[in-house]
Design a protein around this motif. Structure first.
Motif, short mmCIF file in Angstrom:
data_model
loop_
_atom_site.label_atom_id
_atom_site.label_comp_id
_atom_site.label_asym_id
_atom_site.label_seq_id
_atom_site.Cartn_x
_atom_site.Cartn_y
_atom_site.Cartn_z
N SER A 49 43.81 8.09 67.68
CA SER A 49 44.99 8.92 67.45
C SER A 49 46.28 8.20 67.85
N HIS A 50 47.36 8.67 67.28
CA HIS A 50 48.69 8.17 67.62
C HIS A 50 49.71 9.27 67.33
N ALA A 51 50.91 9.08 67.83
CA ALA A 51 51.98 10.06 67.59
C ALA A 51 53.03 9.41 66.70
N ARG A 52 53.68 10.23 65.89
CA ARG A 52 54.76 9.72 65.04
C ARG A 52 55.80 10.82 64.86
N ILE A 53 56.97 10.39 64.47
CA ILE A 53 58.06 11.33 64.23
C ILE A 53 58.19 11.50 62.72
N ASP A 54 58.09 12.74 62.26
CA ASP A 54 58.11 12.99 60.81
C ASP A 54 59.54 13.12 60.29
N ARG A 55 59.67 13.45 59.01
CA ARG A 55 60.97 13.51 58.34
C ARG A 55 61.90 14.56 58.96
N ASN A 56 61.31 15.63 59.49
CA ASN A 56 62.11 16.71 60.07
C ASN A 56 62.56 16.42 61.50
N GLY A 57 62.19 15.26 62.02
CA GLY A 57 62.56 14.91 63.39
C GLY A 57 61.65 15.54 64.41
N GLU A 58 60.45 15.96 63.98
CA GLU A 58 59.48 16.56 64.89
C GLU A 58 58.40 15.54 65.23
N LEU A 59 57.86 15.65 66.43
CA LEU A 59 56.81 14.75 66.88
C LEU A 59 55.46 15.33 66.48
N GLN A 60 54.64 14.51 65.82
CA GLN A 60 53.31 14.93 65.35
C GLN A 60 52.24 14.06 66.01
N LEU A 61 51.13 14.66 66.37
CA LEU A 61 49.98 13.94 66.89
C LEU A 61 48.98 13.82 65.74
N VAL A 62 48.70 12.60 65.33
CA VAL A 62 47.91 12.34 64.14
C VAL A 62 46.54 11.78 64.53
N ASN A 63 45.51 12.21 63.82
CA ASN A 63 44.14 11.70 63.96
C ASN A 63 43.44 12.09 65.25
N MET A 64 43.97 13.04 66.00
CA MET A 64 43.25 13.52 67.18
C MET A 64 42.13 14.42 66.67
N HIS A 65 40.90 14.15 67.07
CA HIS A 65 39.75 14.89 66.56
C HIS A 65 39.37 15.99 67.54
N ILE A 66 39.46 17.23 67.07
CA ILE A 66 38.99 18.38 67.84
C ILE A 66 37.84 18.98 67.02
N ALA A 67 36.64 18.96 67.59
CA ALA A 67 35.46 19.45 66.87
C ALA A 67 35.61 20.95 66.58
N PRO A 79 39.26 19.33 61.63
CA PRO A 79 39.15 18.58 62.89
C PRO A 79 40.24 17.53 63.13
N THR A 80 40.75 16.88 62.08
CA THR A 80 41.70 15.79 62.31
C THR A 80 43.10 16.09 61.76
N ARG A 81 43.45 17.34 61.65
CA ARG A 81 44.78 17.68 61.11
C ARG A 81 45.88 17.21 62.07
N SER A 82 47.08 17.02 61.55
CA SER A 82 48.22 16.66 62.39
C SER A 82 48.65 17.88 63.18
N ARG A 83 48.95 17.65 64.46
CA ARG A 83 49.37 18.74 65.33
C ARG A 83 50.75 18.46 65.88
N LYS A 84 51.59 19.47 65.87
CA LYS A 84 52.97 19.33 66.34
C LYS A 84 52.98 19.26 67.87
N LEU A 85 53.82 18.37 68.40
CA LEU A 85 54.01 18.27 69.84
C LEU A 85 55.36 18.90 70.19
N LEU A 86 55.40 19.60 71.30
CA LEU A 86 56.60 20.33 71.70
C LEU A 86 57.38 19.53 72.73
#
Length: 155
Positions: A49-67, A79-86
């Motif tokens: 997994s890694h984090a990235r900043i999307d077009r809207n200026g929000e931080l997303q956590l990508v590839n984190m696997h939650i069964a 399981p591997t959807r992008s999740r927003k970080l606050l």
């Protein structure tokens, strides 16, 4: 309570091996109902997994696997959807400044439960070269040997 404290659910041990972490920041994770249940059960993996900043200026956590939650039904999650970080806007702007420098990445270090809420510790790190990794392992081995010698001399 200091950053990174709470009941640790998952750690990315490879992150400190592959990156030299310069700064850490604590962020809340936006989750769906069955995801928090799976996290509390320890069914989470941060490996790729890694984090990235999307077009809207929000931080997303990508590839984190939650069964998927075993007792869940059709409302289970991907399981591997992008999740927003606050984070606060100032913190996101600070991270944008860091990652615009060449070679810097946002890496999740651990996920933990703090006051009943899931949090992620995100590190700003620069990728290590192969020779850096070798140097670190040599340094660790020398420290272990020195500690062992001191322990032996105390007996």
């Amino acid at each position: 309570m200091p950053k990174g404290t709470g009941k640790v659910i998952a750690q990315n041990k490879k992150a400190r091996h592959d990156f030299s972490i310069e700064e850490t920041i604590e962020a809340g994770i936006v989750l769906r109902g069955t995801e928090i249940k799976s996290i509390r059960a320890g069914r989470i993996n941060l490996k790729d997994s890694h984090a990235r900043i999307d077009r809207n200026g929000e931080l997303q956590l990508v590839n984190m696997h939650i069964a998927p939650y075993e007792q869940g039904n059709q409302f289970n999650h991907d399981p591997t959807r992008s999740r927003k970080l606050l984070l606060h806007r100032k913190e996101i702007d600070k991270l944008i400044g860091h990652i615009q420098q060449k070679g810097y990445s946002l890496v999740p270090l651990k996920v933990y439960i703090k006051n009943g809420v899931a949090k992620a510790l995100i590190g700003v790190g620069k990728g290590k070269k192969k020779y850096d990794k070798r140097e670190d392992s040599k340094r660790k081995q020398m420290k272990r040997d020195a500690d062992r010698a001191i322990k032996e001399s105390m007996k």
